[in-house]
Motif scaffolding. Sequence first.
Motif, short mmCIF file in Angstrom:
data_model
loop_
_atom_site.label_atom_id
_atom_site.label_comp_id
_atom_site.label_asym_id
_atom_site.label_seq_id
_atom_site.Cartn_x
_atom_site.Cartn_y
_atom_site.Cartn_z
N GLY A 178 -20.96 9.38 5.58
CA GLY A 178 -22.17 8.60 5.92
C GLY A 178 -22.65 7.71 5.09
N ALA A 179 -22.49 7.95 3.88
CA ALA A 179 -22.60 6.63 2.69
C ALA A 179 -21.91 5.33 3.21
CB ALA A 179 -22.51 7.07 1.46
N ILE A 180 -20.57 5.64 3.50
CA ILE A 180 -19.57 4.45 3.70
C ILE A 180 -20.09 3.74 4.99
CG2 ILE A 180 -17.42 3.77 4.49
CD1 ILE A 180 -16.30 6.16 2.82
N VAL A 181 -20.67 4.72 6.09
CA VAL A 181 -20.93 4.09 7.41
C VAL A 181 -22.26 3.32 7.33
CG1 VAL A 181 -21.86 4.76 9.72
CG2 VAL A 181 -19.55 5.46 8.98
N LYS A 182 -23.20 3.74 6.62
CA LYS A 182 -24.57 2.95 6.30
C LYS A 182 -24.20 1.65 5.78
CE LYS A 182 -28.84 3.93 4.03
NZ LYS A 182 -29.76 4.80 3.09
N GLY A 183 -23.25 1.96 4.44
CA GLY A 183 -23.14 0.60 3.72
C GLY A 183 -22.24 -0.52 4.68
N ILE A 184 -21.52 -0.13 5.43
CA ILE A 184 -20.60 -0.78 6.48
C ILE A 184 -21.63 -1.66 7.33
CG2 ILE A 184 -18.88 -1.22 8.10
CD1 ILE A 184 -17.39 1.07 6.58
N CYS A 185 -22.40 -0.81 7.94
CA CYS A 185 -23.10 -1.18 8.97
C CYS A 185 -24.40 -2.29 8.32
CB CYS A 185 -23.94 -0.54 9.71
SG CYS A 185 -23.11 0.73 10.81
N LYS A 186 -24.67 -1.94 7.33
CA LYS A 186 -25.76 -3.03 6.62
C LYS A 186 -25.11 -4.32 6.32
CE LYS A 186 -28.73 -3.06 2.73
NZ LYS A 186 -29.34 -2.29 1.24
N LEU A 187 -23.95 -4.46 6.15
CA LEU A 187 -22.98 -5.62 5.94
C LEU A 187 -22.66 -6.23 7.16
CD1 LEU A 187 -20.81 -5.01 3.04
CD2 LEU A 187 -22.23 -6.18 2.86
N GLY A 188 -22.98 -5.42 8.59
CA GLY A 188 -22.74 -5.87 9.66
C GLY A 188 -20.94 -5.89 10.14
N ASP A 189 -20.05 -5.26 9.51
CA ASP A 189 -18.90 -5.00 9.71
C ASP A 189 -18.50 -4.08 10.70
OD1 ASP A 189 -16.04 -5.20 9.78
OD2 ASP A 189 -15.75 -5.30 7.61
N SER A 190 -18.78 -4.30 11.93
CA SER A 190 -18.66 -3.35 13.03
C SER A 190 -17.07 -2.73 13.36
CB SER A 190 -19.17 -3.81 14.30
OG SER A 190 -18.70 -4.89 14.80
N ALA A 191 -16.09 -3.53 13.03
CA ALA A 191 -15.10 -3.24 13.30
C ALA A 191 -14.42 -2.22 12.16
CB ALA A 191 -13.82 -4.46 13.21
N LEU A 192 -14.86 -2.59 11.12
CA LEU A 192 -14.34 -1.53 9.65
C LEU A 192 -15.34 -0.29 10.09
CD1 LEU A 192 -13.09 -0.94 7.21
CD2 LEU A 192 -15.00 -2.12 6.16
N ALA A 193 -16.57 -0.23 10.62
CA ALA A 193 -17.29 0.96 11.05
C ALA A 193 -16.73 1.86 12.01
CB ALA A 193 -18.69 0.42 11.31
N LEU A 194 -15.93 1.07 13.02
CA LEU A 194 -15.36 1.85 14.13
C LEU A 194 -14.09 2.29 13.67
CD1 LEU A 194 -15.79 -0.87 16.98
CD2 LEU A 194 -16.67 1.85 16.86
N ASP A 195 -13.41 1.84 12.57
CA ASP A 195 -12.12 2.45 12.08
C ASP A 195 -12.60 3.71 11.17
OD1 ASP A 195 -10.47 0.46 13.01
OD2 ASP A 195 -10.51 -0.71 11.31
N VAL A 196 -13.70 3.60 10.36
CA VAL A 196 -14.08 4.78 9.68
C VAL A 196 -14.61 5.86 10.59
CG1 VAL A 196 -15.69 5.49 8.02
CG2 VAL A 196 -14.70 3.40 7.70
#
Length: 584
Positions: A178-196
């Motif tokens: 959850g912490a990782i997804v929140k941080g990734i989405c804040k940066l706007g890196d949707s590709a990495l968010a989908l991988d996670v």
Amino acid sequence: MSTVVRRVAASAALASASGFHHSHLSARLRFSSSVSYRERLRDGFGISDIDEAVDVFDQMARSSPLPSVVDFNRLLSAMAEMRRYDVVISRCKMMEMIGVPHDICTLNILINCFCRSSQVAMGFSILGKIMKLGCEPNMITFNILINGLSLQGRIHETVAVVDWMVENGFQPDLVAYGAIVKGICKLGDSALALDVLTEMEERHDDVHVVFYSSIIDCLCKGGLVDDAVDLFSRMYDRGVHPNVITYNTLINGLCSSGRLNDASRLLNDMIQRKIKPNVVTFTRLLGGFVKEWKLVEAKELYDQMIHMGLVPDTFMYTSLIDGLCIQKRLDEAKEIFESMVALGYPLTTVTFNALIKGYCKDGRMDEGMKLLSEMPRRGVVADIYTYNSLVEGFFRAGDLKAVQMLFQEMQFLGLSPDLITHTILLDGLFKTGRVEEALELYDEMQNSGMDLDIVVHTTMIRGLCVDEKVEEAFQLFKRLLLGKGAEPNVRTYTIMISGLCRKGLLGEARRLFRDMKEAKCFPDGHTYNELIRGHMRHGSTSEVVELIREMRSCGFSADKCTMSLNTDVMREGRFEKGFMDLFS
């Protein structure tokens, strides 16, 4: 402030401080003499009771025998909740000095305080200490560190931590992800968010709807609405049921991309699945329909909302006013505004700004100024956006005295002109023929350290072209291409192509047109029409024919200016009679 007033104020402050110190000291003495640390730990502390908490620690440190590490941990946790991380860190050191060994709970508290005070490296050093002591870090330890990295935007490091955990036999839980997804989405890196997310789905069966909603929001904000729709479907396939936030997020994304019919279907799907829409759901859809002139659909949607027992809020009314103003239906927008007043809805600065901007764009400056004067009476404060609309409107009307008056008023109110204000001023100076002042302003903006965006540079290029300084405009454009400024967009290219065409520099215009496409900045209808008109004035028939065919193949058509020029050149006999058929 007079000397006497200052003296009285100082005396009052001194007396107040003295009284506070006396009462606070008395309280501390009463506490230390009559209440045991166990009772105080049991009673708990307020959010600002750090002095009492420190007193309790001192009392515990003087006790014989010493309290258990569990009691100390309870106190440290209370201090951490007060956000006095520096105090917790210093007291942890004192614990070791008086002979109270840290356990994993103490060390987790210490790591959390380092992370919360932006000292993540020190948090990792404590992790090293845990392992050196032969202790076993737990999921709380890793979650604190992952959250600390995420708070600092160090997302790739958080992913590396999770990979290390897996390699060393630790199973990351949903809190870590959850912490990782929140941080990734804040940066706007949707590709990495989908991988996670994929990794989460492989390791956990109960991935929460919040994770999906966050990534759907990230995808929509990045313009990847189709991917967001696919992820929405994937949720259902995994048995995860979307909530109202998920639906609202996707409906907002669809509306932003102009897919109002898809958004409406999603609303119906939402209702069929017994998930009740809220005002936010309807507000976004309603605003979209109004802006697209689909007023019948907007009225039906409004009636549906009322039938469901939902009450429109200020934000919804403001969206309607904004949409009507975009359509120049200002009288209807004013009626809604007056209805809000009559019904007792709170008016906001945004509400006023929407209507003021509408009036200014329509040249109804007197009504815009009346609204400005009404704002203080309604308890609403004008902001820089209010004045930007008015300044732009008066520039368009050629009323420079009013512009000057507004700038003086802004200065009096302490409103600092922002980048938009400067851009409006730059454009206004060019349009009113004050070119030297415009050039001076642009130099000042560059030297001020402002982060100039492409709108500023485009305004400058347009002003130079209109003033027949095409060579200077082209030099500025070339600097942008070299990375010395913002990247040109389709409007920047189109304005520069237009300037070159008007100067008769058709070869340069054609080269720029090719460069534009190579740079993946695809021309629109305006670009084609400017280039076609340039060749109709100065070029050959074959080049015009080629451009018209290309334009039509891209789904664009000739505008009024091009058709008017075509009529003129046909009348002059420069093109054959059948040439008109190319446009139909």
